[in-house]
Design an enzyme around this catalytic site. Structure first.
Site, PDB file in Angstrom:
ATOM      1  N   GLY A  11       0.839  -1.206   0.000  1.00 20.02           N
ATOM      2  CA  GLY A  11       0.000   0.000   0.000  1.00 20.02           C
ATOM      3  C   GLY A  11       0.867   1.245   0.000  1.00 20.02           C
ATOM      4  N   ASP A  12       0.234   2.407  -0.139  1.00 18.50           N
ATOM      5  CA  ASP A  12       0.946   3.697  -0.138  1.00 18.50           C
ATOM      6  C   ASP A  12       1.969   3.804  -1.265  1.00 18.50           C
ATOM      7  OD1 ASP A  12      -0.352   4.317   2.346  1.00 18.50           O
ATOM      8  OD2 ASP A  12       1.098   2.995   3.307  1.00 18.50           O
ATOM      9  N   LYS A  15      -0.766   5.301  -5.535  1.00 23.71           N
ATOM     10  CA  LYS A  15      -1.841   4.964  -6.485  1.00 23.71           C
ATOM     11  C   LYS A  15      -2.706   6.167  -6.800  1.00 23.71           C
ATOM     12  CE  LYS A  15      -3.334   1.793  -3.768  1.00 23.71           C
ATOM     13  NZ  LYS A  15      -2.201   1.774  -2.853  1.00 23.71           N
ATOM     14  N   HIS A  40      -5.518   8.308  -0.045  1.00 25.50           N
ATOM     15  CA  HIS A  40      -4.791   8.659  -1.247  1.00 25.50           C
ATOM     16  C   HIS A  40      -4.459  10.133  -1.153  1.00 25.50           C
ATOM     17  CE1 HIS A  40      -5.296   5.077  -3.447  1.00 25.50           C
ATOM     18  NE2 HIS A  40      -6.550   5.215  -3.750  1.00 25.50           N
TER      19      HIS A  40
HETATM   20  P1  GDP Z   1      -1.583   5.704  -2.207  1.00 22.02           P
HETATM   21  O1  GDP Z   1      -2.449   5.298  -1.074  1.00 22.02           O
HETATM   22  O2  GDP Z   1      -1.015   4.522  -2.932  1.00 22.02           O
HETATM   23  O3  GDP Z   1      -2.229   6.692  -3.126  1.00 22.02           O
HETATM   24  O4  GDP Z   1      -0.325   6.412  -1.601  1.00 22.02           O
HETATM   25  P2  GDP Z   1      -0.276   7.692  -0.635  1.00 22.02           P
HETATM   26  O5  GDP Z   1      -1.072   8.777  -1.195  1.00 22.02           O
HETATM   27  O6  GDP Z   1      -0.517   7.312   0.762  1.00 22.02           O
HETATM   28  O7  GDP Z   1       1.269   8.007  -0.700  1.00 22.02           O
HETATM   29  C1  GDP Z   1       1.801   8.543  -1.746  1.00 22.02           C
HETATM   30  C2  GDP Z   1       2.526   9.785  -1.295  1.00 22.02           C
HETATM   31  O8  GDP Z   1       3.602   9.965  -2.108  1.00 22.02           O
HETATM   32  C3  GDP Z   1       1.688  11.036  -1.429  1.00 22.02           C
HETATM   33  O9  GDP Z   1       2.079  11.975  -0.469  1.00 22.02           O
HETATM   34  C4  GDP Z   1       2.042  11.517  -2.826  1.00 22.02           C
HETATM   35  O10 GDP Z   1       1.841  12.891  -3.019  1.00 22.02           O
HETATM   36  C5  GDP Z   1       3.469  11.152  -2.884  1.00 22.02           C
HETATM   37  N1  GDP Z   1       3.972  10.774  -4.199  1.00 22.02           N
HETATM   38  C6  GDP Z   1       3.354  10.052  -5.153  1.00 22.02           C
HETATM   39  N2  GDP Z   1       4.169   9.857  -6.197  1.00 22.02           N
HETATM   40  C7  GDP Z   1       5.352  10.457  -5.874  1.00 22.02           C
HETATM   41  C8  GDP Z   1       6.613  10.588  -6.527  1.00 22.02           C
HETATM   42  O11 GDP Z   1       6.852  10.099  -7.623  1.00 22.02           O
HETATM   43  N3  GDP Z   1       7.592  11.268  -5.835  1.00 22.02           N
HETATM   44  C9  GDP Z   1       7.394  11.820  -4.610  1.00 22.02           C
HETATM   45  N4  GDP Z   1       8.401  12.453  -4.027  1.00 22.02           N
HETATM   46  N5  GDP Z   1       6.217  11.713  -3.975  1.00 22.02           N
HETATM   47  C10 GDP Z   1       5.217  11.036  -4.592  1.00 22.02           C
END
Ligand code: GDP
Length: 423
Positions: A11-12, A15, A40
């Protein structure tokens, strides 16, 4: 065209932002499992949004969003989430948000039971987010759920609430010695929040089937990752739902339709929230450095995430479970500036190496086998094409592809919509 976007890891993976990016090509975005236990994060020109329940397509003007029967929905949380988005200028109407009449309602007594159980377990706790998700799914399979469609018949609903609350109180009072839940409180709660969500509740299965027949592009947005799937993840440290892509059409109400494309989101390193085996876990300073660089604190709870290097064994398994035709590698920019990078290429037990993901109860017996590769110094967050990446980053991606069999199609180098590379 039916596409699923799901997590390859724990997770995280990022996505939310990939769905946000790719959803411009889609007519409909569907959440098909889980509840408000994960978040997300999406950053775009409208601002920074944390979405726990609403599909990420809600941030796109022309996308219809569906919350499917596979979800458990905390209606108070949903009303608050809708309120936050509306206040930020996002339009939410029954035309762009449709909630399945078959979706289960995650009730206040589910949250209560979740908390009571985690407290009872004390140091044996599972690391639940205490949002009532496990008791909700438990009740669903015990056939004690109240479903969205029941909000329309007040009289019948009152009867059901009474029967169910009496039954819930047997556990709440007799097992946990906690104060029993009052029927009237629950009826009032359902009236208050039910009134607000009712206009969005409908037969989404028929809607989606018609849209699919008409050739509309439908995207299934998963929460969590393959290793949190209730059947194929690190049980019992999993979510309570099926987070695998194949469940998408089922949890959306169109089990008659098949996925055309599965896109897996895979992180360039490893993170894991909560308890349970995590073979590649870094501790101490090494962990802190990676955690800080990646901003690895839970979107729903703010909890620091456990971190480690890329795990090719777990990721290869995740890619198989998700049937990932294409992979988006996320957060590669986070690794910039690190002298050397470790990659877990195998697990080892009693001197025997394996690249097959073990049965979860055996995971504790395995140690990671690492190779070290050269890192890169440059900031890559401005890279927009393959050629912009340093050789070391390209080598790192090639190594990951080779070890996991991933078909890496996208690489993201920052949290914003434009910060990605098509491979
Ligand atoms: P999800 O549940 O899979 O959507 O993941 P989260 O939202 O919990 O975690 C993703 C985090 O990483 C968020 O704070 C995004 O803004 C950030 N994020 C996503 N893609 C990237 C990336 O390519 N680089 C960086 N530095 N942050 C990212």
């Amino acid at each position: 065209m039916l596409t699923a976007i799901s997590g390859i890891n724990w997770g995280d993976e990022g996505k939310g932002r990939m769905v946000d990016l790719l959803s411009s090509d889609y007519d409909i975005v569907v959440r098909y499992q889980g509840g408000n236990n994960a978040g997300h994060t999406v950053i775009n020109e409208k601002g920074k949004f944390i979405l726990n329940l609403l599909p990420s397509g809600i941030l796109r003007d022309d996308v219809v969003n569906v919350m499917g029967n596979g979800m458990v929905v905390d209606i108070k949380h949903l009303v608050e989430e809708m309120g936050r988005l509306t206040a930020a200028g996002i339009k939410i109407t029954p035309a762009n948000l449709k909630i399945s009449r078959e979706a289960s309602i995650c009730m206040p007594y589910h949250v209560l039971r979740d908390c009571l159980e985690e407290t009872r377990l004390s140091d044996k706790k599972f690391g639940s987010t205490r949002r009532g998700i496990a008791p909700s799914y438990g009740d669903k399979y015990l056939k004690k759920s109240i479903r969205m469609g029941e909000l329309f018949d007040q009289e019948a609903l009152k009867e059901r609430v009474k029967d169910i609350v009496d039954w819930e109180n047997l556990t709440i009072y007799n097992v946990y010695n906690a104060e029993p839940v009052k029927v009237n409180d629950i009826v009032e709660y359902l009236e208050k929040y039910g009134e607000i969500v009712k206009p969005f509740v409908c037969d989404v299965g028929s809607y989606l089937d018609e849209q699919a027949k008409a050739g509309k592009k439908i995207m299934f947005e998963a929460q969590l990752g393959a290793l949190r799937d209730i059947d194929f993840g690190i049980y019992p440290y999993t979510s309570s739902s099926n987070s695998i892509a194949a469940y998408g059409p089922i949890g959306a109400g169109i089990p008659n339709r098949k996925l055309d494309l599965s896109i897996g989101i895979m992180k360039a390193y490893s993170t894991c929230v909560g308890e349970g085996p995590f073979t590649v876990e870094y501790l101490g300073e090494k962990a802190e450095e990676l955690r800080k660089a990646g901003g690895e604190y839970g979107a729903a709870t703010g909890r620091p995430r456990r971190v480690g290097p890329f795990d090719a064994v777990a990721s290869k398994y995740g890619i198989r479970m998700q049937g990932a035709d294409e992979v988006a590698l996320t957060k590669l920019d986070v690794l910039s500036g690190m002298e050397e990078l470790e990659v877990c290429v195998a697990y080892e037990k009693d001197g025997v190496k394996t690249t097959d993901f073990p049965f979860p109860q055996d995971l504790d017996k395995y140690k990671p086998v690492y190779v070290k590769v050269k890192g890169w110094k440059q900031d890559i967050s401005g890279a927009r094409k393959k050629e912009d990446l340093p050789k070391e980053a390209l080598d790192y991606i090639a190594l990951i592809e080779e070890l996991t069999g991933a078909n890496i199609k996208y690489v993201s180098v920052g949290p914003e919509r434009s910060q990605y590379i098509i491979f």
